[in-house]
Design a protein around this motif. Structure first.
Motif, PDB file in Angstrom:
ATOM      1  N   LEU A  15       0.823  -1.221  -0.050  1.00 50.17           N
ATOM      2  CA  LEU A  15       0.063   0.029   0.085  1.00 50.17           C
ATOM      3  C   LEU A  15       0.755   1.265   0.018  1.00 50.17           C
ATOM      4  N   LEU A  16       1.823   1.243   0.808  1.00 44.18           N
ATOM      5  CA  LEU A  16       2.905   2.402   1.009  1.00 44.18           C
ATOM      6  C   LEU A  16       3.479   2.719  -0.276  1.00 44.18           C
ATOM      7  N   LEU A  17       4.006   1.560  -0.732  1.00 43.56           N
ATOM      8  CA  LEU A  17       4.990   1.744  -2.145  1.00 43.56           C
ATOM      9  C   LEU A  17       3.861   2.190  -3.373  1.00 43.56           C
ATOM     10  N   GLN A  18       2.660   1.690  -3.134  1.00 44.35           N
ATOM     11  CA  GLN A  18       1.803   2.009  -4.380  1.00 44.35           C
ATOM     12  C   GLN A  18       1.481   3.685  -4.220  1.00 44.35           C
ATOM     13  N   LYS A  19       1.445   4.059  -3.247  1.00 43.16           N
ATOM     14  CA  LYS A  19       1.125   5.598  -2.900  1.00 43.16           C
ATOM     15  C   LYS A  19       2.348   6.215  -3.324  1.00 43.16           C
ATOM     16  N   GLU A  20       3.504   5.578  -2.989  1.00 45.24           N
ATOM     17  CA  GLU A  20       4.728   6.477  -3.342  1.00 45.24           C
ATOM     18  C   GLU A  20       5.096   6.278  -4.835  1.00 45.24           C
ATOM     19  N   LYS A  21       4.961   5.083  -5.490  1.00 43.71           N
ATOM     20  CA  LYS A  21       5.585   4.881  -6.592  1.00 43.71           C
ATOM     21  C   LYS A  21       4.560   4.605  -7.685  1.00 43.71           C
ATOM     22  N   GLY A  22       3.360   4.128  -7.539  1.00 41.11           N
ATOM     23  CA  GLY A  22       2.153   3.860  -8.154  1.00 41.11           C
ATOM     24  C   GLY A  22       2.102   2.413  -8.659  1.00 41.11           C
ATOM     25  N   MET A  23       3.188   1.919  -9.181  1.00 38.97           N
ATOM     26  CA  MET A  23       3.384   0.490  -9.281  1.00 38.97           C
ATOM     27  C   MET A  23       4.375  -0.295  -8.501  1.00 38.97           C
ATOM     28  N   VAL A  24       4.108  -1.435  -8.281  1.00 39.09           N
ATOM     29  CA  VAL A  24       5.045  -2.189  -7.289  1.00 39.09           C
ATOM     30  C   VAL A  24       5.226  -3.454  -7.835  1.00 39.09           C
ATOM     31  N   ARG A  25       6.480  -3.834  -7.746  1.00 34.21           N
ATOM     32  CA  ARG A  25       6.874  -5.272  -7.869  1.00 34.21           C
ATOM     33  C   ARG A  25       7.486  -5.753  -6.669  1.00 34.21           C
ATOM     34  N   SER A  26       7.581  -7.247  -6.688  1.00 34.99           N
ATOM     35  CA  SER A  26       8.313  -7.891  -5.479  1.00 34.99           C
ATOM     36  C   SER A  26       9.700  -7.518  -5.115  1.00 34.99           C
ATOM     37  N   VAL A  27      10.534  -7.072  -6.058  1.00 40.29           N
ATOM     38  CA  VAL A  27      11.752  -6.630  -5.767  1.00 40.29           C
ATOM     39  C   VAL A  27      11.629  -5.111  -5.058  1.00 40.29           C
ATOM     40  N   ASP A  28      10.591  -4.382  -5.171  1.00 39.39           N
ATOM     41  CA  ASP A  28      10.572  -3.025  -4.437  1.00 39.39           C
ATOM     42  C   ASP A  28      10.171  -3.338  -2.890  1.00 39.39           C
ATOM     43  N   ARG A  31      13.212  -4.700  -1.082  1.00 38.55           N
ATOM     44  CA  ARG A  31      14.095  -3.623  -0.890  1.00 38.55           C
ATOM     45  C   ARG A  31      13.593  -2.879   0.492  1.00 38.55           C
ATOM     46  N   TYR A  32      12.115  -2.501   0.373  1.00 39.95           N
ATOM     47  CA  TYR A  32      11.606  -1.728   1.412  1.00 39.95           C
ATOM     48  C   TYR A  32      11.790  -2.230   2.631  1.00 39.95           C
ATOM     49  N   MET A  33      11.333  -3.746   2.797  1.00 40.70           N
ATOM     50  CA  MET A  33      11.424  -4.526   4.005  1.00 40.70           C
ATOM     51  C   MET A  33      12.593  -4.914   4.474  1.00 40.70           C
ATOM     52  N   GLU A  34      13.530  -4.719   3.526  1.00 38.65           N
ATOM     53  CA  GLU A  34      15.060  -5.562   3.797  1.00 38.65           C
ATOM     54  C   GLU A  34      14.812  -7.011   4.104  1.00 38.65           C
ATOM     55  N   VAL A  35      14.062  -7.640   3.225  1.00 36.38           N
ATOM     56  CA  VAL A  35      14.003  -8.949   3.333  1.00 36.38           C
ATOM     57  C   VAL A  35      14.434  -9.620   1.850  1.00 36.38           C
ATOM     58  N   SER A  36      14.767 -11.103   1.827  1.00 38.00           N
ATOM     59  CA  SER A  36      15.253 -11.733   0.494  1.00 38.00           C
ATOM     60  C   SER A  36      13.934 -11.741  -0.283  1.00 38.00           C
ATOM     61  N   LYS A  37      14.337 -11.938  -1.782  1.00 36.57           N
ATOM     62  CA  LYS A  37      13.442 -12.023  -2.634  1.00 36.57           C
ATOM     63  C   LYS A  37      12.465 -13.179  -2.534  1.00 36.57           C
ATOM     64  N   PRO A  38      12.943 -14.312  -2.289  1.00 37.38           N
ATOM     65  CA  PRO A  38      12.490 -15.590  -1.848  1.00 37.38           C
ATOM     66  C   PRO A  38      11.347 -15.322  -0.609  1.00 37.38           C
ATOM     67  N   SER A  39      11.905 -14.841   0.084  1.00 39.46           N
ATOM     68  CA  SER A  39      10.958 -14.515   1.154  1.00 39.46           C
ATOM     69  C   SER A  39       9.542 -13.683   0.803  1.00 39.46           C
ATOM     70  N   VAL A  40       9.886 -12.591  -0.044  1.00 32.13           N
ATOM     71  CA  VAL A  40       8.440 -12.083  -0.697  1.00 32.13           C
ATOM     72  C   VAL A  40       7.867 -12.740  -1.714  1.00 32.13           C
ATOM     73  N   CYS A  41       8.475 -13.723  -2.388  1.00 33.88           N
ATOM     74  CA  CYS A  41       7.819 -14.588  -3.434  1.00 33.88           C
ATOM     75  C   CYS A  41       7.035 -15.503  -2.491  1.00 33.88           C
ATOM     76  N   HIS A  42       7.455 -16.039  -1.551  1.00 32.92           N
ATOM     77  CA  HIS A  42       6.482 -16.913  -0.652  1.00 32.92           C
ATOM     78  C   HIS A  42       5.452 -16.164   0.030  1.00 32.92           C
ATOM     79  N   ALA A  43       5.563 -15.148   0.553  1.00 30.06           N
ATOM     80  CA  ALA A  43       4.172 -14.198   0.885  1.00 30.06           C
ATOM     81  C   ALA A  43       3.525 -13.890  -0.164  1.00 30.06           C
ATOM     82  N   VAL A  44       3.889 -13.442  -1.358  1.00 27.18           N
ATOM     83  CA  VAL A  44       3.013 -12.978  -2.330  1.00 27.18           C
ATOM     84  C   VAL A  44       2.434 -14.193  -2.806  1.00 27.18           C
ATOM     85  N   SER A  45       2.940 -15.478  -2.901  1.00 27.44           N
ATOM     86  CA  SER A  45       2.074 -16.608  -3.271  1.00 27.44           C
ATOM     87  C   SER A  45       0.907 -16.911  -2.051  1.00 27.44           C
ATOM     88  N   THR A  46       1.333 -16.581  -0.994  1.00 28.40           N
ATOM     89  CA  THR A  46       0.440 -16.981   0.168  1.00 28.40           C
ATOM     90  C   THR A  46      -0.824 -15.831   0.040  1.00 28.40           C
TER      91      THR A  46
END
Length: 122
Positions: A15-28, A31-46
């Protein structure tokens, strides 16, 4: 589907990144949360399975109506508790960290009562 605190954090971040950037990808998000890309991938899937977000063909993340509602409620609590703690004299960094924990444990009903009570005092 019951969300864990981490799921709420991911939705809030999107939500915060969408307000700031408009469009958001997992890599964003990573970076913002300072977590690994695989962690984001798992969270996004869930979160996709739970109906909280979608991903388009260009891999941009979009909150569903339910996902946006959860994200906005979580962010509202975060802002409220951060403000409350800093007003009470807690240093801003600590207030931010503790607000992040508080936003997940308080029920929506208790939060509304507390917020209403604080609004009356101001």
């Amino acid at each position: 589907m019951k969300l864990h605190a981490s799921g709420e954090d991911y939705l809030e971040t999107i939500l915060l990144l969408q307000k700031e950037k408009g469009m958001v990808r997992s890599v964003d998000v990573a970076r913002y949360m300072e977590v690994s890309k695989p962690s984001v991938c798992h969270a996004v899937s869930t979160l996709k399975e739970g109906g909280f977000l979608t991903m388009d063909v260009d891999f941009f993340l979009h909150l569903t109506d339910v996902g946006r509602e959860v994200a906005e409620q979580t962010y509202e609590k975060h802002c409220f508790f951060t403000h409350l703690l800093t007003e009470a004299g807690v240093d801003p960094k600590t207030a931010e960290q503790e607000a992040c924990r508080m936003e997940h444990v308080i029920s929506e009903s208790s939060f509304r009562h507390l917020k209403q009570s604080m609004d009356k005092k101001e």
